[in-house]
Design a protein around this motif. Structure first.
Motif, PDB file in Angstrom:
ATOM      1  N   HIS A 229      -9.185  32.481  28.800  1.00 15.53           N
ATOM      2  CA  HIS A 229     -10.405  33.297  28.670  1.00 15.53           C
ATOM      3  C   HIS A 229     -11.645  32.436  28.903  1.00 15.53           C
ATOM      4  N   GLN A 230     -11.627  31.236  28.302  1.00 10.14           N
ATOM      5  CA  GLN A 230     -12.782  30.336  28.459  1.00 10.14           C
ATOM      6  C   GLN A 230     -12.918  29.892  29.912  1.00 10.14           C
ATOM      7  N   ILE A 231     -11.776  29.580  30.548  1.00  8.62           N
ATOM      8  CA  ILE A 231     -11.791  29.175  31.956  1.00  8.62           C
ATOM      9  C   ILE A 231     -12.366  30.310  32.810  1.00  8.62           C
ATOM     10  N   ALA A 232     -11.924  31.528  32.523  1.00 12.39           N
ATOM     11  CA  ALA A 232     -12.395  32.697  33.302  1.00 12.39           C
ATOM     12  C   ALA A 232     -13.901  32.868  33.158  1.00 12.39           C
ATOM     13  N   GLU A 233     -14.379  32.656  31.927  1.00  8.71           N
ATOM     14  CA  GLU A 233     -15.808  32.878  31.644  1.00  8.71           C
ATOM     15  C   GLU A 233     -16.674  31.772  32.255  1.00  8.71           C
ATOM     16  N   THR A 234     -16.182  30.529  32.201  1.00  7.28           N
ATOM     17  CA  THR A 234     -17.059  29.418  32.618  1.00  7.28           C
ATOM     18  C   THR A 234     -16.873  29.016  34.076  1.00  7.28           C
ATOM     19  N   LEU A 235     -15.652  29.216  34.609  1.00  8.06           N
ATOM     20  CA  LEU A 235     -15.376  28.657  35.943  1.00  8.06           C
ATOM     21  C   LEU A 235     -15.034  29.720  36.988  1.00  8.06           C
ATOM     22  N   LEU A 236     -14.319  30.765  36.578  1.00  2.52           N
ATOM     23  CA  LEU A 236     -13.794  31.702  37.577  1.00  2.52           C
ATOM     24  C   LEU A 236     -14.724  32.886  37.826  1.00  2.52           C
ATOM     25  N   SER A 237     -15.663  33.136  36.923  1.00  2.24           N
ATOM     26  CA  SER A 237     -16.536  34.310  37.114  1.00  2.24           C
ATOM     27  C   SER A 237     -17.977  33.954  36.771  1.00  2.24           C
ATOM     28  N   ASN A 238     -18.870  34.817  37.256  1.00  2.45           N
ATOM     29  CA  ASN A 238     -20.289  34.690  36.896  1.00  2.45           C
ATOM     30  C   ASN A 238     -20.596  35.872  35.978  1.00  2.45           C
ATOM     31  N   PRO A 239     -20.649  35.611  34.659  1.00  6.61           N
ATOM     32  CA  PRO A 239     -20.780  36.723  33.703  1.00  6.61           C
ATOM     33  C   PRO A 239     -22.008  37.613  33.925  1.00  6.61           C
ATOM     34  N   VAL A 240     -22.994  37.125  34.682  1.00  5.74           N
ATOM     35  CA  VAL A 240     -24.196  37.947  34.921  1.00  5.74           C
ATOM     36  C   VAL A 240     -23.859  39.104  35.867  1.00  5.74           C
ATOM     37  N   ILE A 241     -23.032  38.865  36.866  1.00  9.18           N
ATOM     38  CA  ILE A 241     -22.765  39.895  37.885  1.00  9.18           C
ATOM     39  C   ILE A 241     -21.302  40.318  37.973  1.00  9.18           C
ATOM     40  N   GLU A 242     -20.429  39.648  37.208  1.00  9.16           N
ATOM     41  CA  GLU A 242     -19.005  39.961  37.319  1.00  9.16           C
ATOM     42  C   GLU A 242     -18.368  40.229  35.960  1.00  9.16           C
TER      43      GLU A 242
END
Lengths: 80, 80
Positions: free
Chosen positions: A59-72
């Motif tokens: 979950h942390q990897i997805a939030e910090t590296l795999l996605s841009n939480p502002v637009i994704e």
């Protein structure tokens, strides 16, 4: 070994030019039954064990590296 | 309305530089539990009805427009 899938898609309110480009090309190729197309990313992560701590890390990897939480938005699931 | 998901991933024998780049960054960020990462594309196609003819059409779309059959594999599934 286990495989965890992270799907990353543009937020619904965000313009999706890639999806629009694909959607625009469909009628020219004779495809009529698709009313909308959205394009995102799919990640397959190989882990030893899909336990709670590993899922929390993914979950942390997805939030910090795999996605841009502002637009994704992203989803995390274990693939059988 | 129904949603059909097309997942496009690099063939296993094909080098996946994006996946390698993500995998290489994980230890620097303190993430240790992921042994491999592969990156592909996810498409969400909106259709009126996910019947046989529509699914056949989506298979054709996936083969001709959404993936490169030389280096990529794709799967098509209806999302509930």
């Amino acid at each position: 070994m286990a495989r965890i899938i992270v799907d990353v898609m543009p937020k619904p309110e965000i313009l999706d030019p890639q999806g629009k480009a694909v959607h625009g090309a469909l009628p020219r190729l004779g495809f009529e039954s698709v009313s909308d197309v959205r394009q995102g990313k799919r990640f397959e992560l190989q882990v030893a064990l899909a336990d709670e701590s590993t899922l929390a890390e993914v979950h942390q990897i997805a939030e910090t590296l795999l996605s841009n939480p502002v637009i994704e938005d992203f989803t995390v699931r274990v693939e059988a």
